[in-house]
Design a protein around this motif. Structure first.
Motif, PDB file in Angstrom:
ATOM      1  N   THR A 127      -3.403  -6.652   1.407  1.00  0.00           N
ATOM      2  CA  THR A 127      -2.049  -6.533   0.845  1.00  0.00           C
ATOM      3  C   THR A 127      -1.283  -5.405   1.514  1.00  0.00           C
ATOM      4  O   THR A 127      -0.132  -5.569   1.929  1.00  0.00           O
ATOM      5  CB  THR A 127      -2.108  -6.291  -0.676  1.00  0.00           C
ATOM      6  N   ASN A 128      -1.940  -4.248   1.635  1.00  0.00           N
ATOM      7  CA  ASN A 128      -1.307  -3.082   2.261  1.00  0.00           C
ATOM      8  C   ASN A 128      -2.380  -2.263   2.986  1.00  0.00           C
ATOM      9  O   ASN A 128      -3.038  -1.411   2.382  1.00  0.00           O
ATOM     10  CB  ASN A 128      -0.611  -2.225   1.208  1.00  0.00           C
ATOM     11  N   PRO A 129      -2.568  -2.502   4.277  1.00  0.00           N
ATOM     12  CA  PRO A 129      -3.626  -1.823   5.033  1.00  0.00           C
ATOM     13  C   PRO A 129      -3.480  -0.307   5.072  1.00  0.00           C
ATOM     14  O   PRO A 129      -4.457   0.396   5.383  1.00  0.00           O
ATOM     15  CB  PRO A 129      -3.479  -2.413   6.444  1.00  0.00           C
ATOM     16  N   ALA A 130      -2.301   0.204   4.763  1.00  0.00           N
ATOM     17  CA  ALA A 130      -2.090   1.651   4.820  1.00  0.00           C
ATOM     18  C   ALA A 130      -2.756   2.392   3.663  1.00  0.00           C
ATOM     19  O   ALA A 130      -2.988   3.606   3.745  1.00  0.00           O
ATOM     20  CB  ALA A 130      -0.592   1.965   4.823  1.00  0.00           C
ATOM     21  N   VAL A 131      -3.072   1.685   2.583  1.00  0.00           N
ATOM     22  CA  VAL A 131      -3.717   2.321   1.429  1.00  0.00           C
ATOM     23  C   VAL A 131      -5.163   2.660   1.781  1.00  0.00           C
ATOM     24  O   VAL A 131      -5.918   1.804   2.256  1.00  0.00           O
ATOM     25  CB  VAL A 131      -3.670   1.403   0.197  1.00  0.00           C
ATOM     26  N   LYS A 132      -5.561   3.889   1.562  1.00  0.00           N
ATOM     27  CA  LYS A 132      -6.936   4.313   1.809  1.00  0.00           C
ATOM     28  C   LYS A 132      -7.831   3.847   0.660  1.00  0.00           C
ATOM     29  O   LYS A 132      -7.431   3.895  -0.512  1.00  0.00           O
ATOM     30  CB  LYS A 132      -7.018   5.838   1.915  1.00  0.00           C
ATOM     31  N   VAL A 133      -9.034   3.413   0.987  1.00  0.00           N
ATOM     32  CA  VAL A 133     -10.008   3.030  -0.037  1.00  0.00           C
ATOM     33  C   VAL A 133     -11.309   3.776   0.240  1.00  0.00           C
ATOM     34  O   VAL A 133     -11.864   3.697   1.337  1.00  0.00           O
ATOM     35  CB  VAL A 133     -10.267   1.512  -0.061  1.00  0.00           C
ATOM     36  N   TYR A 134     -11.767   4.496  -0.790  1.00  0.00           N
ATOM     37  CA  TYR A 134     -12.988   5.283  -0.685  1.00  0.00           C
ATOM     38  C   TYR A 134     -14.033   4.746  -1.658  1.00  0.00           C
ATOM     39  O   TYR A 134     -13.730   4.476  -2.818  1.00  0.00           O
ATOM     40  CB  TYR A 134     -12.716   6.756  -1.012  1.00  0.00           C
ATOM     41  N   GLY A 135     -15.256   4.625  -1.189  1.00  0.00           N
ATOM     42  CA  GLY A 135     -16.364   4.318  -2.076  1.00  0.00           C
ATOM     43  C   GLY A 135     -16.963   5.614  -2.593  1.00  0.00           C
ATOM     44  O   GLY A 135     -16.923   6.644  -1.906  1.00  0.00           O
ATOM     45  N   ALA A 136     -17.513   5.583  -3.802  1.00  0.00           N
ATOM     46  CA  ALA A 136     -18.184   6.756  -4.377  1.00  0.00           C
ATOM     47  C   ALA A 136     -19.571   6.335  -4.832  1.00  0.00           C
ATOM     48  O   ALA A 136     -19.724   5.338  -5.542  1.00  0.00           O
ATOM     49  CB  ALA A 136     -17.379   7.313  -5.548  1.00  0.00           C
ATOM     50  N   GLU A 137     -20.581   7.098  -4.428  1.00  0.00           N
ATOM     51  CA  GLU A 137     -21.966   6.708  -4.669  1.00  0.00           C
ATOM     52  C   GLU A 137     -22.789   7.927  -5.089  1.00  0.00           C
ATOM     53  O   GLU A 137     -22.553   9.033  -4.595  1.00  0.00           O
ATOM     54  CB  GLU A 137     -22.548   6.113  -3.378  1.00  0.00           C
TER      55      GLU A 137
ATOM     56  N   GLY B  56     -14.604  -6.505  -3.127  1.00  0.00           N
ATOM     57  CA  GLY B  56     -13.485  -7.263  -3.671  1.00  0.00           C
ATOM     58  C   GLY B  56     -12.191  -6.464  -3.660  1.00  0.00           C
ATOM     59  O   GLY B  56     -11.142  -6.965  -3.251  1.00  0.00           O
ATOM     60  N   ILE B  57     -12.264  -5.212  -4.120  1.00  0.00           N
ATOM     61  CA  ILE B  57     -11.065  -4.372  -4.145  1.00  0.00           C
ATOM     62  C   ILE B  57     -10.608  -4.043  -2.723  1.00  0.00           C
ATOM     63  O   ILE B  57      -9.407  -4.020  -2.430  1.00  0.00           O
ATOM     64  CB  ILE B  57     -11.321  -3.105  -4.971  1.00  0.00           C
ATOM     65  N   LEU B  58     -11.541  -3.796  -1.819  1.00  0.00           N
ATOM     66  CA  LEU B  58     -11.192  -3.563  -0.422  1.00  0.00           C
ATOM     67  C   LEU B  58     -10.372  -4.719   0.138  1.00  0.00           C
ATOM     68  O   LEU B  58      -9.342  -4.520   0.788  1.00  0.00           O
ATOM     69  CB  LEU B  58     -12.452  -3.394   0.422  1.00  0.00           C
ATOM     70  N   THR B  59     -10.843  -5.939  -0.115  1.00  0.00           N
ATOM     71  CA  THR B  59     -10.145  -7.111   0.400  1.00  0.00           C
ATOM     72  C   THR B  59      -8.753  -7.233  -0.197  1.00  0.00           C
ATOM     73  O   THR B  59      -7.771  -7.470   0.513  1.00  0.00           O
ATOM     74  CB  THR B  59     -10.960  -8.382   0.115  1.00  0.00           C
ATOM     75  N   ALA B  60      -8.669  -7.061  -1.521  1.00  0.00           N
ATOM     76  CA  ALA B  60      -7.371  -7.170  -2.189  1.00  0.00           C
ATOM     77  C   ALA B  60      -6.385  -6.121  -1.688  1.00  0.00           C
ATOM     78  O   ALA B  60      -5.217  -6.421  -1.419  1.00  0.00           O
ATOM     79  CB  ALA B  60      -7.550  -7.029  -3.702  1.00  0.00           C
TER      80      ALA B  60
ATOM     81  N   LEU C  56       0.807  -0.154  -9.337  1.00  0.00           N
ATOM     82  CA  LEU C  56       1.060   1.130  -8.673  1.00  0.00           C
ATOM     83  C   LEU C  56       1.466   0.836  -7.233  1.00  0.00           C
ATOM     84  O   LEU C  56       0.699   1.035  -6.298  1.00  0.00           O
ATOM     85  CB  LEU C  56      -0.195   2.012  -8.722  1.00  0.00           C
ATOM     86  N   GLU C  57       2.683   0.365  -7.071  1.00  0.00           N
ATOM     87  CA  GLU C  57       3.123  -0.158  -5.779  1.00  0.00           C
ATOM     88  C   GLU C  57       3.080   0.877  -4.656  1.00  0.00           C
ATOM     89  O   GLU C  57       2.850   0.537  -3.497  1.00  0.00           O
ATOM     90  CB  GLU C  57       4.532  -0.733  -5.911  1.00  0.00           C
ATOM     91  N   ASP C  58       3.296   2.147  -4.986  1.00  0.00           N
ATOM     92  CA  ASP C  58       3.321   3.181  -3.951  1.00  0.00           C
ATOM     93  C   ASP C  58       2.030   3.995  -3.927  1.00  0.00           C
ATOM     94  O   ASP C  58       2.011   5.169  -3.549  1.00  0.00           O
ATOM     95  CB  ASP C  58       4.515   4.108  -4.147  1.00  0.00           C
ATOM     96  N   ILE C  59       0.915   3.365  -4.309  1.00  0.00           N
ATOM     97  CA  ILE C  59      -0.374   4.047  -4.337  1.00  0.00           C
ATOM     98  C   ILE C  59      -0.801   4.424  -2.921  1.00  0.00           C
ATOM     99  O   ILE C  59      -0.571   3.683  -1.965  1.00  0.00           O
ATOM    100  CB  ILE C  59      -1.445   3.148  -5.015  1.00  0.00           C
ATOM    101  N   ASP C  60      -1.405   5.608  -2.785  1.00  0.00           N
ATOM    102  CA  ASP C  60      -1.868   6.077  -1.481  1.00  0.00           C
ATOM    103  C   ASP C  60      -3.345   5.802  -1.241  1.00  0.00           C
ATOM    104  O   ASP C  60      -3.768   5.611  -0.096  1.00  0.00           O
ATOM    105  CB  ASP C  60      -1.620   7.585  -1.347  1.00  0.00           C
ATOM    106  N   ALA C  61      -4.136   5.812  -2.319  1.00  0.00           N
ATOM    107  CA  ALA C  61      -5.582   5.655  -2.149  1.00  0.00           C
ATOM    108  C   ALA C  61      -6.215   5.124  -3.426  1.00  0.00           C
ATOM    109  O   ALA C  61      -5.665   5.274  -4.525  1.00  0.00           O
ATOM    110  CB  ALA C  61      -6.228   6.988  -1.759  1.00  0.00           C
TER     111      ALA C  61
END
Length: 319
Positions: A191-201, A183-187, A165-170
């Motif tokens: 690779t693309n710091p502009a992609v948002k990463v959210y944890g869910a708990e 692990g996913i945060l690092t990957a 999903l090359e144009d993924i936003d989050a």
């Protein structure tokens, strides 16, 4: 901290073992969430969860260094993964599980030939027991999340998301001890710091949320959530700094939201996922991410459900 290079090396190490899991698009879920939702199907992974990625990377490394036995502590999925890869490599394994572990997960561990010991109900109880067994029996302890090789292995799921999903936003990732999320945060971020990463708990297992608020590792006495794979009492010493560095936000979901998301995926998408996976789905389904009209990947971390407990996962109004 681990690096993108470590994750790419992990992918080489485990490429002959794991599945490259599918991306499942849901028009209905997308309509509800207001974003274009793609599910990363780790519930269709070998042993039924993402855990085989990190466990394989760690056990392969241990065997290369001469390990003759391994031990693990697990609520179920990590134990299955360690048991599976140990059998593949002809190395004896013992898994320490909680007293209340899901029967399907315990049966699966046994089916792969690993020995089982029960200890307490929290990770703070079973991890020391597994470490003690490793020391007394001359084995190698395989941590459930707080280890660079484990974290790097889990990060390979992030590489697959970014590449497919090359144009993924989050990306939304469920969090327990933080191995998958770190692990996913690092990957993703390397690779693309502009992609948002959210944890869910889960709200009832909010140790990571509290730790991030206080900016230091904070433990909770218990985690009585139905999301049994996310009942860690605190984030890992190695995983938490990665979350502090890269995580865009952490989202809490309540038990009813988890149940509704579980039922939605089962009824509408015809996919049986774990409550732990439904935590990430709930973050998207109930509009808890500050995005609209974006392309969002949701990591469905596993699909090992104790069928005897299915009624517990159905909201009262749906019965």
């Amino acid at each position: 901290m681990i690096s993108l290079h470590d994750i790419k090396q992990a992918r080489e190490n485990i490429s002959g073992i794991i599945h490259k899991t599918p991306i499942i698009q849901s028009g209905q879920l997308s309509g509800i969430s207001g974003n274009n939702i793609f599910l990363k199907g780790e519930h269709l992974q070998k042993t039924g969860s993402f855990k085989i990625r990190g466990a394989s990377n760690k056990v392969i490394s241990a065997v290369r260094k001469g390990a003759g036995k391994v031990t693990a502590a697990s609520s179920g999925n990590h134990g299955q993964a360690v048991a599976y890869i140990s059998k593949e490599l002809n190395v004896p394994a013992t898994v320490v599980v909680p007293e209340d572990a899901a029967l399907c997960k315990v049966d699966a561990i046994s089916s792969y030939g690993a020995g089982i010991e029960k200890c307490g109900t929290t990770s703070a109880e079973r991890i020391p027991k597994a470490m003690e067994l490793a020391e007394s029996e001359g084995g190698v302890f395989i941590p459930p999340y707080d280890d660079p090789l484990i974290m790097a292995g889990q990060g390979t799921a992030g590489l697959e998301i970014i590449e497919e999903l090359e144009d993924i936003d989050a990306v939304i990732v469920p969090v327990g001890g933080g191995g998958l999320l770190s692990g996913i945060l690092t990957a993703v971020k390397e690779t693309n710091p502009a992609v948002k990463v959210y944890g869910a708990e889960p709200l009832l297992a909010n140790d990571t949320f509290l730790s991030l608020q206080k900016q230091k590792i904070t433990s909770i006495p218990s985690a009585p959530t139905i999301a049994d794979g996310l009942r860690s009492s605190q984030p890992g010493d190695m995983t938490f700094p990665v979350l502090m560095k890269y995580l865009d936000d952490l989202i809490l979901v309540n038990e009813d939201e988890i149940k509704q998301s579980f039922c939605f995926v089962l009824e509408r998408l015809k996919q049986l996922i774990e409550p732990s996976s439904a935590v990430a789905v709930a973050a998207a389904m109930f509009g808890k991410i500050p995005l609209e009209g974006k392309k969002v990947a949701v990591v469905v971390s596993g699909g090992n459900v104790d069928l005897g407990r299915l009624s517990d996962l159905i909201p009262e109004k749906s019965r």
